[in-house]
Write an enzyme that holds these catalytic residues in place. Structure first.
Site, mmCIF file in Angstrom:
data_model
loop_
_atom_site.group_PDB
_atom_site.id
_atom_site.type_symbol
_atom_site.label_atom_id
_atom_site.label_comp_id
_atom_site.label_asym_id
_atom_site.label_seq_id
_atom_site.Cartn_x
_atom_site.Cartn_y
_atom_site.Cartn_z
ATOM 1 N N THR A 1 -42.345 32.417 34.013
ATOM 2 C CA THR A 1 -41.840 32.461 35.172
ATOM 3 C C THR A 1 -43.118 32.167 35.898
ATOM 4 O OG1 THR A 1 -40.411 34.184 35.076
ATOM 5 C CG2 THR A 1 -41.472 34.097 37.285
ATOM 6 N N THR B 1 -38.631 31.496 39.015
ATOM 7 C CA THR B 1 -38.244 31.303 37.782
ATOM 8 C C THR B 1 -37.124 30.642 37.415
ATOM 9 O OG1 THR B 1 -38.251 32.645 35.836
ATOM 10 C CG2 THR B 1 -36.927 33.452 37.602
ATOM 11 N N ASP C 1 -29.690 37.276 32.257
ATOM 12 C CA ASP C 1 -30.256 38.751 32.820
ATOM 13 C C ASP C 1 -29.211 39.479 33.145
ATOM 14 O OD1 ASP C 1 -33.025 37.818 32.173
ATOM 15 O OD2 ASP C 1 -33.262 37.574 34.484
ATOM 16 N N GLY D 1 -41.410 38.398 32.691
ATOM 17 C CA GLY D 1 -40.370 39.170 32.301
ATOM 18 C C GLY D 1 -40.712 40.758 32.773
#
Length: 594
Positions: free
Chosen positions: A400, A418, A442, A492
């Site tokens: 990211t 991201t 996700d 993350g």
């Protein structure tokens, strides 16, 4: 000698409540003198007494980002008469060009903004959304198990992108320059090219099999016949054309018309299902930022669908119950880890898109709830995570990017964006240069089943048409009577603890570069272990933590890429800090009138 320096600095900083050593991580190419400089700068800084008047406006501007070209794009935009919000558009777009490994206009992000004139804070949610076709059943194989390839690679792994809409929204509502002016640097670099750096080369090698499945990806990254190599020039003329259409036509330049048709055709050709009305119907959402106090700091941070602000509020409010400066190193770390453990447990169970599920933010962030969590922490013993009800939630990826901006008017921006995994879905839509995200992973695509990085979820984070997947991105502002700091990071699920340690670093009096370089440690409930970078925990602290019942994993690979700027209002000075773990990042201060 390195260990002695670390201990001297840590003893001084712990007296102020800092919970991490000011020891530079080995192998980052930064001399250990940076740790010692905490003492030197503490003595060399001008005296800032409580009687000194605080400045009302910064003496210039400061930008920190993960790539020097992006920082320069922001500086150039400010020099052209833009404000922090114009600069944010320029930096974001440039990162989309030069950091395809981490972000891009095929992905999404969060923009935390402060408008100095009105005093208003706003959180611009540009998280990707699920297409209607993305039902949980669509991600199961013939045996009813999660189809890992479909969840992480190609068109089914991609949510509807949000970043282009954010660039238009931030520019039109908060900027003062035309969108085309802010996008011009990114368009130029996409067309003329930039030098490939080692992280890009290494990341491509790890994702090569997936990347080379797709015709559009091969056209970009194998244009010269072989994979990207450090030092080569990467040109992206199709991406330049897509950005030009965005500059000329705004929202319709991406979500309708030429670009939209090519995106829809590419997804369909590879077996996915996006609809034209889903693209055209995407909207950013302005949300109220999450705010809370920690000691003398007022913290403004990300609300759901980010989990970061809620978790950080819990951790800091739990820790506020102890005088950390009076504890030895091992017990300080123990308490921080126990606070982390409880916040990450709640993250897994309760958090999701607030437009679809009821997220108990008020309860989770209330000081009384923190007091209840604090009461469950034994001062000398680790709490086994298995004794906290819930399901395990191991690590997410760290690809990211983040940037921080403060302008001379006091406007500020903290942005994290991201595409999820390295190079997202791996799929570039032919004719657009747009590398699609793989944010669908996700979601809790199969309840109780870990995603690509072991993160579990349940109904609160299950996919539904138009729903936004849970994130850990934590763009933040912190402000006291004396200091303003803007910070954030990739990583993350480790984003939250990076920002947490950064706040504790500022609270101890470190400057922006020292905060960016701080060694990191982390606990996230499951797996039940403390992760630590090399040198982040002294040997005797590790032994003491193990004696308390903690499992410690020291010497892990370094992680994150924190970018921060700060303003000392008493001395009226600006500083920028760019993470030394990322050699292509840059922080720059622009004095007023320059």
């Amino acid at each position: 000698m390195r260990q002695q320096i670390a201990r001297v600095v840590s003893s001084r900083l712990f007296a102020k409540g800092l919970l991490v050593l000011a020891l530079v991580v080995p192998g980052l190419g930064v001399a250990p003198v940076l740790a010692a400089s905490a003492l030197a700068q503490e003595q060399a800084r001008p005296a800032a007494t409580g009687d000194a008047p605080a400045a009302t406006h910064p003496p210039g501007a400061a930008i920190a980002s993960a790539h020097a070209l992006a920082t320069q794009a922001g500086i150039d935009t400010l020099r052209a008469g833009g404000n922090a919000f114009d600069a944010a558009v320029a930096v974001s777009a440039m990162l989309s060009v030069v950091e395809p490994i981490s972000s891009g206009i095929g992905g999404g992000g969060f923009f935390l903004l402060h408008d100095a004139r009105s005093g208003k804070d706003v959180f611009v949610d540009a998280r990707e959304t699920a297409p209607e076709s993305a039902t949980p059943q669509a991600y199961l194989d013939g045996q009813g198990e999660l189809d890992r390839d479909r969840a992480t690679n190609g068109p089914w792994s991609a949510g509807i992108p949000g970043l282009p809409a954010a660039l238009v929204h931030v520019s039109s509502k908060y900027g003062r320059l035309p969108l085309a002016t802010a996008l011009a640097p990114a368009i130029r670099v996409a067309r003329e090219g930039f030098e490939i750096y080692p992280r890009m080369e290494k990341g491509y090698a790890s994702r090569r099999e997936v990347m080379e499945r797709y015709r559009g990806t091969r056209a970009v990254f194998l244009a010269d016949g072989d994979p990207p190599t450090t030092g080569e020039i990467l040109r992206q003329p199709e991406l330049a054309r897509t950005l030009e259409l965005l500059a000329q036509k705004g929202f319709d330049g991406f979500y309708r018309g030429e670009t939209a048709k090519k995106l829809l055709a590419a997804v369909k050709q590879e077996g996915g299902r996006w609809r034209a009305d889903e693209l055209a119907g995407y909207r950013v959402k302005e949300r109220e930022p999450l705010k809370f106090d920690y000691r003398q700091w007022h913290v403004t941070t990300a609300p759901p669908p980010s989990s970061g602000g809620v978790a950080m509020a819990q951790i800091l409010q739990v820790l506020e119950g102890w005088d950390l400066g009076k504890l030895d190193d091992a017990h300080r770390r123990h308490l921080v880890v126990e606070a982390m453990r409880r916040a990450y447990r709640d993250r897994t169970i309760y958090l999701g898109d607030p437009d679809f599920v009821k997220v108990p933010v008020a309860r989770l962030t209330h000081p009384a709830y923190a007091a209840g969590l604090r009461a469950t922490i034994h001062p000398d013993k680790a709490t086994p995570s298995a004794l906290l009800p819930g399901q395990p939630a191991p690590l997410e990826d760290d690809e990211t990017t983040h940037f921080s901006i403060l302008d001379a008017e006091g406007n500020r921006v903290s942005t994290t964006q991201t595409v999820n995994l390295l190079y997202g879905s791996g799929m570039v839509a032919p004719g657009t240069g747009v590398l699609l995200n793989n944010e669908m992973d996700d979601f809790a695509l199969r309840p109780g089943t870990p995603n690509a990085f072991g993160v579990m979820g349940f109904g609160a984070n299950a996919p539904a048409a138009g729903k936004r997947m849970l994130s850990s991105m934590t763009p933040s502002f912190i402000e006291s009577d004396d200091t303003l700091a803007i910070l954030g990071a990739p990583g993350g699920s480790r984003i939250i603890t990076q920002v947490l340690l950064g706040i504790l670093g500022y609270d101890a009096g470190l400057d922006a570069q020292q905060v960016a370089a701080l060694p990191r440690y982390h606990h996230q409930w499951m797996p039940d272990a403390i992760s630590a970078e090399p040198g982040a925990l002294p040997a005797d602290t590790i032994a003491a933590l193990q004696a308390m019942g903690h499992t410690v994993s020291p010497g892990e690979s370094t992680w994150g890429n924190l970018q921060t700027v700060s303003w000392d209002k008493r001395t009226n000075t600006l500083e920028g800090g760019s993470d030394p773990r990322n050699p292509v990042g840059r922080a720059e201060v622009l004095p007023a009138g320059k």
